[in-house]
Scaffold this motif. Sequence first.
Motif, mmCIF file in Angstrom:
data_model
loop_
_atom_site.group_PDB
_atom_site.id
_atom_site.type_symbol
_atom_site.label_atom_id
_atom_site.label_comp_id
_atom_site.label_asym_id
_atom_site.label_seq_id
_atom_site.Cartn_x
_atom_site.Cartn_y
_atom_site.Cartn_z
ATOM 1 N N VAL A 21 -9.709 6.653 2.703
ATOM 2 C CA VAL A 21 -9.505 4.982 3.157
ATOM 3 C C VAL A 21 -10.151 3.967 2.690
ATOM 4 O O VAL A 21 -11.942 4.162 3.059
ATOM 5 C CB VAL A 21 -8.357 4.870 4.164
ATOM 6 C CG1 VAL A 21 -7.524 5.839 4.748
ATOM 7 C CG2 VAL A 21 -9.804 4.408 5.366
ATOM 8 N N ILE A 53 -4.765 -1.128 6.840
ATOM 9 C CA ILE A 53 -4.788 0.029 7.450
ATOM 10 C C ILE A 53 -6.095 -0.288 8.138
ATOM 11 O O ILE A 53 -7.863 -1.124 8.402
ATOM 12 C CB ILE A 53 -5.951 0.473 6.583
ATOM 13 C CG1 ILE A 53 -5.128 1.143 5.134
ATOM 14 C CG2 ILE A 53 -6.120 2.087 7.447
ATOM 15 C CD1 ILE A 53 -5.805 1.381 3.996
ATOM 16 N N THR A 106 0.611 -1.392 -0.286
ATOM 17 C CA THR A 106 0.266 0.062 -0.189
ATOM 18 C C THR A 106 0.772 0.575 0.106
ATOM 19 O O THR A 106 0.774 2.290 -0.392
ATOM 20 C CB THR A 106 -0.781 -0.270 0.776
ATOM 21 O OG1 THR A 106 -1.798 -1.415 0.897
ATOM 22 C CG2 THR A 106 -2.315 1.517 1.327
ATOM 23 N N THR A 163 -2.577 -7.275 8.957
ATOM 24 C CA THR A 163 -2.623 -5.930 9.960
ATOM 25 C C THR A 163 -3.715 -7.042 11.265
ATOM 26 O O THR A 163 -4.585 -6.213 11.701
ATOM 27 C CB THR A 163 -2.766 -4.603 9.598
ATOM 28 O OG1 THR A 163 -2.444 -4.939 8.292
ATOM 29 C CG2 THR A 163 -2.155 -4.152 10.683
ATOM 30 N N CYS A 179 -2.197 6.940 4.600
ATOM 31 C CA CYS A 179 -2.626 6.842 3.292
ATOM 32 C C CYS A 179 -2.846 8.749 3.187
ATOM 33 O O CYS A 179 -2.996 8.404 1.735
ATOM 34 C CB CYS A 179 -3.397 6.244 4.031
ATOM 35 S SG CYS A 179 -3.706 4.973 3.850
ATOM 36 N N MET A 205 -11.243 -0.084 3.917
ATOM 37 C CA MET A 205 -10.906 -1.065 4.868
ATOM 38 C C MET A 205 -11.334 -1.887 5.986
ATOM 39 O O MET A 205 -13.077 -2.096 5.408
ATOM 40 C CB MET A 205 -10.653 -0.568 6.781
ATOM 41 C CG MET A 205 -9.902 0.810 7.005
ATOM 42 S SD MET A 205 -9.892 1.079 8.068
ATOM 43 C CE MET A 205 -9.595 0.848 9.610
ATOM 44 N N ARG A 222 -3.551 5.526 13.148
ATOM 45 C CA ARG A 222 -2.179 6.009 12.477
ATOM 46 C C ARG A 222 -2.328 5.664 10.171
ATOM 47 O O ARG A 222 -1.678 5.510 9.907
ATOM 48 C CB ARG A 222 -1.113 4.733 13.258
ATOM 49 C CG ARG A 222 -0.898 5.309 14.372
ATOM 50 C CD ARG A 222 -0.608 4.085 14.987
ATOM 51 N NE ARG A 222 -0.499 2.813 15.182
ATOM 52 C CZ ARG A 222 -0.364 2.053 15.913
ATOM 53 N NH1 ARG A 222 0.638 1.748 16.254
ATOM 54 N NH2 ARG A 222 -0.935 0.399 15.984
ATOM 55 N N GLY A 223 -2.056 4.183 10.476
ATOM 56 C CA GLY A 223 -3.111 3.945 9.415
ATOM 57 C C GLY A 223 -3.906 5.429 7.933
ATOM 58 O O GLY A 223 -3.005 5.792 7.552
ATOM 59 N N ILE A 224 -4.863 5.658 8.391
ATOM 60 C CA ILE A 224 -5.704 6.415 8.313
ATOM 61 C C ILE A 224 -4.448 7.570 7.865
ATOM 62 O O ILE A 224 -4.181 8.529 6.910
ATOM 63 C CB ILE A 224 -6.603 6.922 8.728
ATOM 64 C CG1 ILE A 224 -7.730 5.817 9.022
ATOM 65 C CG2 ILE A 224 -7.033 8.312 8.321
ATOM 66 C CD1 ILE A 224 -8.684 6.040 9.647
ATOM 67 N N THR A 228 -7.141 9.133 14.459
ATOM 68 C CA THR A 228 -7.051 10.233 13.617
ATOM 69 C C THR A 228 -6.664 11.710 13.823
ATOM 70 O O THR A 228 -5.320 11.650 13.823
ATOM 71 C CB THR A 228 -7.933 9.969 12.074
ATOM 72 O OG1 THR A 228 -8.428 8.783 12.238
ATOM 73 C CG2 THR A 228 -7.579 10.595 11.315
ATOM 74 N N SER A 244 -6.421 0.865 0.145
ATOM 75 C CA SER A 244 -6.459 0.202 0.652
ATOM 76 C C SER A 244 -5.854 -0.887 1.017
ATOM 77 O O SER A 244 -5.085 -1.392 0.212
ATOM 78 C CB SER A 244 -7.917 -0.593 -0.457
ATOM 79 O OG SER A 244 -9.055 -1.572 0.714
#
Length: 363
Positions: free
Chosen positions: A242, A225, A204, A334, A234, A244, A229-231, A354, A222
């Motif tokens: 995103v 996530i 990703t 993940t 990205c 998920m 943190r992942g949001i 977020t 995608s």
Amino acid sequence: MWNDTAVTRMLGIKYPIIQAPMAGGPTTPELVATVSNVGGLGFLGAGYMSADSIRAAIRRIRELTDKPFGVNLFIPDKNIQLDNGIVNSMRHHLKTLGQFGEEIVDEIDSIPVGNTLGDDFDQQMEVILEERVPIFSFTFGCPTREEIEKLKERGIRVIGTATTVAEAMKLNRVSVDAIVAQGYEAGGHRGTFLGFDESSLIGTIALVPQIVDRVNVPVIASGGIMDGRGIVACLALGASAVQMGTAFLVSSESGAHPKYKKAVLNSRDTETVITTAFSGKPARGIRNAFITLMQEYEAPIPPYPIQNTLTRPMRNWAARQSNPEFMSLWAGQTSALSREASASEIVQRLIQETEQVLSSLAQ
Ligand SMILES: Cc1cc2nc3c(=O)[nH]c(=O)nc-3n(C[C@H](O)[C@H](O)[C@H](O)COP(=O)(O)O)c2cc1C
């Protein structure tokens, strides 16, 4: 504001958080409507559903929410060849793998595969058009520009799935409204449609900015996530939202089997693999006995959707027996970060996280 993006504006949603379509039962109308009601976008994974059940599910979603929602289908591959030798050898092999009992063995022997080659796709599409679903997304292929125009003429927003820059550019040329960039980490089937090999397995963090640079529509990240943190990562890469899957798979509204949810919640970072064993198409899931046993099989595995049909009696048996060793446990890399909660709690927590990550970065 972080949540005011090209995707939230285009789709009329409050937060750029999309619950991935997950065909095969997880994305119940209750899950879809709950996510949409709290400001995200719920998506029905309708790839395996008949036209009638898609219509019924859409109507149920509309009873539960007046917010936008999406429906997702699989684009059939018209070039699939049915080879009876390969099919019969697989039928024979599947029967030897578990303690399935007479009934299942007979079903594996007799389940018809000839009628699974996308014949019902046209009927599924009819429902999407007639019901004028707010948002339609697809994976495994690329419709023609005319087919996409037909949807757009009815006011339907159209989203395609890409796993490489070339696929994203092809989707851009047929004028989709947005593109899901599906990374290697993603749970479930790879959306790859321009030739699958090791080189199409792009993570990703590598895929999103390269697609963002080459297309002129918003990109939805995608794969892998699971939290704020992942949001933020990205969004920093240039994504406008995103999508998920695994995070919502374990929600209380998800229709996934309880043993499946438990396997995801108890999983570790090294447990998922990409396999063609269940369906004939590469997909990421938690390794179990069936995947391991199939590694010994040396003959070719029939292509999707033939293999998917052939393993259905076994998968249904596994669900009835609550035996996760023969279920397809699709999940992303993940999965160990998944948290048991209701879908609205999951979305609310994602929003809070977020905001926390953004404020700690600003300090
Ligand atoms: C159980 C499961 C089923 C899925 N089914 C679909 C599907 O029907 N259509 C689709 O476009 N993507 C499907 N996906 C892929 C998701 O759209 C998304 O790319 C993936 O879940 C992202 O990775 P994550 O699971 O790490 O969040 C599925 C994923 C999972 C985990």
